[in-house]
Design an enzyme around this catalytic site. Sequence first.
Site, PDB file in Angstrom:
ATOM      1  N   ARG A 549       0.837  -1.220   0.000  1.00  0.00           N
ATOM      2  CA  ARG A 549       0.000   0.000   0.000  1.00  0.00           C
ATOM      3  C   ARG A 549       0.860   1.255   0.000  1.00  0.00           C
ATOM      4  O   ARG A 549       1.940   1.288   0.601  1.00  0.00           O
ATOM      5  CB  ARG A 549      -0.838   0.034   1.286  1.00  0.00           C
ATOM      6  CG  ARG A 549      -2.203  -0.615   1.178  1.00  0.00           C
ATOM      7  CD  ARG A 549      -2.903  -0.465   2.488  1.00  0.00           C
ATOM      8  NE  ARG A 549      -2.326  -1.386   3.444  1.00  0.00           N
ATOM      9  CZ  ARG A 549      -3.082  -2.192   4.181  1.00  0.00           C
ATOM     10  NH1 ARG A 549      -4.382  -2.124   4.046  1.00  0.00           N
ATOM     11  NH2 ARG A 549      -2.536  -3.020   5.035  1.00  0.00           N
ATOM     12  N   SER A 610       8.295  -4.960   6.156  1.00  0.00           N
ATOM     13  CA  SER A 610       8.003  -6.039   7.116  1.00  0.00           C
ATOM     14  C   SER A 610       8.928  -7.228   6.970  1.00  0.00           C
ATOM     15  O   SER A 610       8.489  -8.359   6.685  1.00  0.00           O
ATOM     16  CB  SER A 610       6.555  -6.463   6.939  1.00  0.00           C
ATOM     17  OG  SER A 610       5.747  -5.311   6.930  1.00  0.00           O
ATOM     18  N   ASP A 664       6.463  -3.774  10.369  1.00  0.00           N
ATOM     19  CA  ASP A 664       5.002  -3.667  10.477  1.00  0.00           C
ATOM     20  C   ASP A 664       4.515  -3.848  11.906  1.00  0.00           C
ATOM     21  O   ASP A 664       3.500  -3.272  12.314  1.00  0.00           O
ATOM     22  CB  ASP A 664       4.293  -4.632   9.525  1.00  0.00           C
ATOM     23  CG  ASP A 664       4.764  -6.067   9.673  1.00  0.00           C
ATOM     24  OD1 ASP A 664       4.187  -6.937   8.996  1.00  0.00           O
ATOM     25  OD2 ASP A 664       5.715  -6.310  10.439  1.00  0.00           O
TER      26      ASP A 664
HETATM   27  C1  0WK Z   1      -1.580  -4.968   7.621  1.00  0.00           C
HETATM   28  C2  0WK Z   1      -0.427  -4.026   7.916  1.00  0.00           C
HETATM   29  C3  0WK Z   1       0.820  -4.523   7.255  1.00  0.00           C
HETATM   30  C4  0WK Z   1       1.099  -5.929   7.685  1.00  0.00           C
HETATM   31  C5  0WK Z   1      -0.079  -6.764   7.396  1.00  0.00           C
HETATM   32  C6  0WK Z   1       0.116  -8.162   7.879  1.00  0.00           C
HETATM   33  O1  0WK Z   1      -0.726  -2.736   7.438  1.00  0.00           O
HETATM   34  O2  0WK Z   1       1.896  -3.697   7.551  1.00  0.00           O
HETATM   35  O3  0WK Z   1       2.230  -6.409   7.060  1.00  0.00           O
HETATM   36  O4  0WK Z   1      -1.250  -6.265   8.014  1.00  0.00           O
HETATM   37  O5  0WK Z   1      -0.983  -8.912   7.550  1.00  0.00           O
HETATM   38  P1  0WK Z   1      -1.120  -9.721   6.197  1.00  0.00           P
HETATM   39  O6  0WK Z   1      -1.499  -8.756   5.179  1.00  0.00           O
HETATM   40  O7  0WK Z   1       0.173 -10.391   5.956  1.00  0.00           O
HETATM   41  O8  0WK Z   1      -2.193 -10.703   6.469  1.00  0.00           O
HETATM   42  C1  BGC Z   2       9.031 -10.850   8.962  1.00  0.00           C
HETATM   43  C2  BGC Z   2       8.752  -9.775   9.981  1.00  0.00           C
HETATM   44  C3  BGC Z   2       7.317  -9.301   9.858  1.00  0.00           C
HETATM   45  C4  BGC Z   2       6.378 -10.467   9.889  1.00  0.00           C
HETATM   46  C5  BGC Z   2       4.952 -10.041   9.751  1.00  0.00           C
HETATM   47  C6  BGC Z   2       7.991 -11.928   9.029  1.00  0.00           C
HETATM   48  O1  BGC Z   2       8.173 -12.837   8.007  1.00  0.00           O
HETATM   49  O2  BGC Z   2      10.290 -11.402   9.168  1.00  0.00           O
HETATM   50  O3  BGC Z   2       9.618  -8.711   9.818  1.00  0.00           O
HETATM   51  O4  BGC Z   2       7.066  -8.434  10.908  1.00  0.00           O
HETATM   52  O5  BGC Z   2       6.673 -11.377   8.881  1.00  0.00           O
HETATM   53  O6  BGC Z   2       4.687  -9.457   8.557  1.00  0.00           O
END
Ligand code: 0WK
Ligand code: BGC
Length: 924
Positions: A549, A610, A664
């Site tokens: 994003r 992240s 993140d």
């Molecule tokens: C939303 C956050 C972002 C994070 C994500 C983790 O804005 O920084 O990395 O959540 O959740 P995912 O999208 O991997 O399920």
């Molecule tokens: C990364 C982290 C991150 C997490 C959640 C992991 O794979 O090493 O830096 O915070 O994923 O997104």
Amino acid sequence: MDFTGPVELWQKEGAPGCPQKGLPCSPDSSELVQECLNQFKVTTTQLRQIQASLLRSMEQALTGQASPAPAVRMLPTYVGSTPHGTEQGDFVVLELGATGASLRVLWVTLTGVEGHRIEPRSREFLIPQEVMLGPGQQLFDFVARCLSEFLDAYPLGSQGLKLGFNFGFPCYQTGLDKSTLISWTKGFRCSGVEGQDVVQLLRDAIERQGACSIDVVAVVNDTVGTMMGCELGPAPCEVGLVVDTGTNACYMEEARHVAVLDEDRGRVCVSIEWGSFGDDGALGSVLTAFDRILDQESLNPGAQRFEKMIGGLYLGELVRQVLAHLAQRGALFGGCTSRALLSPGGILLEHVAEMEDASAGTARVHAILRDLGLSPGASDAELVQQVCTAVCTRAARLCAAALAAVLARLQHSREQQMLHVAVATGGRVCEHHPRFLGVLQETVKLLAPECDVSFIPSVDGGGRGVAMVTAVAARLAAHRRLLEETLAPFRLNREQLAAVQAQMREAMAKGLQGEASSLRMLPTYVRATPDGSERGHFLALDLGGTNFRVLLVHVAAGGVQITNQVYSIPESVAQGSGQQLFDHIVDCILDFQQKQGLSGQSLPLGFTFSFPCRQLGLDQGILLNWTKGFKASDCEGQDVVCLLREALERKQAMELNVVAIVNDTVGTMMSCGYDDPRCEIGLIVGTGTNACYMEELRNVAGVAGDLGRMCINMEWGAFGDDGSLDTLSTCFDARVDQASINPGKQRFEKMISGMYLGEIVRHILLHLTSLGVLFRGQQTPSLQTRDIFKTKFLSEIESDTLALRQVRAILEDLGLPLTSDDALMVLEVCQAVSQRAAQLCGAGVAAVVEKIRENRGLEELSVSVGVDGTLYKLHPHFSRLVAATVQELAPRCAVTFLQSEDGSGKGAALVTAVACRLAKQARV
Ligand code: 0WK
Ligand code: BGC
Ligand code: BGC
């Protein structure tokens, strides 16, 4: 059969002029006969009323309505699935009650090969009247004697025999091998049995008989045996119908509709016990005086009214009543009667069936009537046939109305307008009566035209079916054992979770001290959570989750406004060159700026990145290694802020000022901390997983200063990379790890996060399929396909609102050939995998909150955790299980979980805002 009622009863009711369906008494014999025959006519309207009334009764009983007590009982049978066809083995079946005064023992061998049948060997034993009416122990001892007499002819191995008990009477079942008799029917009336568990009575009798190597594993109603014995055909056989001495039907109902079961998943076979339909008077309009007399003279007056109009035990008696009535009024046999004609039970079902059989011809009828001591005149045979036909046609049509009610119920519970179903039929009335089945099928077509019903006669009265139930019970028990063995390593107990908590604490301490540890405990240079004085416009990037994003964040006195746009990161870019990746990122920024009318504007930028970075400052982060499917080259070991700035330069976007790079978890903590200052922990459970928290600076080696706190990015995804989690790791975890792009890395993450849970489930399903526990052992190409079982399926499958059929729909979309048992087992696999993930995550959070509590020397700690991530947010039970595990392992910490609404982009902007504020103060 014992019909001992007073004969004069007829006179009283037959008195000329009585309003209701009294005994006809017109002086003209053919008119008299017609009057009798008309009594047995039931119109289609009446049949529809009966169908509707029975359906109402069935649905009242399913809901557990107590008063008024529904006329039918709707008894769950614990048979949850129709046969696979893979059942195999030798089974003994004991049949009592299906065929009246006889008992049958069968030796059934199931081959497990579809269409390959071995004829059961069986023997029938007549039950003496005094045994049918005597003490219960006498009956069961008689049964056990017959059983061992039968088995004497067979070489019994040492391993013991599994026995299925086919018990054709109404019972409350509390398990496949636990069943309490409600009331006797059909000429049985043994004392001391009603209200007792008939399996226990049989086991006791077998023991008394000394036949000890017999294991009674299932008790089944005869209708269920009939349904289960049905050959596999085009339509699933989900209804069992028996019309023998008595009558009843069963069918496969959605378990969630059976109130007493409190089970909302799968199907269960329900024995309707429709014999008692009308005991509440619902049949008043179609009952004849002959029916009333028969009932009053029966062993159970007032009960089983419907059965007494259909069951083979009663058809002969009804015919006898009518013939006796007509004879005594001179309309038949020249007014002569006989002992058999006047004696209850004088005319049997066999007589009626033969006399009605047109192929037998009137000569045969004459012969039968003569055997009954009568001297039939020329026209008598035909009149007698007409009476038999009237009685049996009514029985078949009433039975059809009841069956139509069952079909309507199936349509309701399956929400299907068009129903394709097979009905297994059993019992001597169905098998031997020349016209019963024909009339039944015809009438069902009339009453349920939208149902495509095929009738499949059961081959051996349900013996095979009962063996099937016993085999299914044995198979389900075996599959359940294999499923439990497979899932046992996922069921973590308190000790194991506390050990994870302790190991994590140890790894945290080592990581903070810069010692070798699977937890890197990376300083983030974020020293404070926002204090609300931040102001300004900021650009923020959020890379590393499901979506990339670009955000414009406006921090003002009134709060924070966010405008953002989601962009995709194709796998080819995520796993291409670093330059390609960062150029793609800058292209997205420029596109966003252009769309927001910000092109060329200089804005401070916060970068949520992240991935594990060793930060040397707020705007310096060395990427240690990629995770979560990213593998862009030439990035690891590089300062990603530099890589971004170089890309900005390549794209002449120099006006953008990268102020901060945050993880993140940190962005999430800051974002939630803006509203709740107690938020000092950030947790992500999404594609990946990780946590950060505010650590005392004095505990952070490698960062100067002892005062105050700094946010530490734990990178807990790598916890266990040193082998410390190997005791908990399963072969399925190993398979997922080996197939990943970073084997041996991120072991904790691979047991918890969204990128991997679906794969763990898929490997377990493959394993259970190879054991024959799932999908009938058929391996399907789709299940062999990596990542085909998305983690979001776990959230969908485990949601409480989803009926099993929707679970099945998800799995069928994957091309998996499954039964409802399979869907139930897939659900249990998903639950085990997600529960372990949530508990491990909870153990990690418990380690962090306890660390903070001890850091601050507090008895009690109250702290908030900012959380983000698709898995945590969308899974129906994950968050609750995490909180419960934290509560259990860190009872002295009151932990509030705050779901981040705006993602960590807002957090990155706030970190940037704090940095800008501190920088301005420093310049002043
Ligand atoms: C939303 C956050 C972002 C994070 C994500 C983790 O804005 O920084 O990395 O959540 O959740 P995912 O999208 O991997 O399920
Ligand atoms: C990364 C982290 C991150 C997490 C959640 C992991 O794979 O090493 O830096 O915070 O994923 O997104
Ligand atoms: C019993 C049922 C049985 C039916 C057919 C009825 O009298 O109550 O349990 O299924 O007869 O045998």
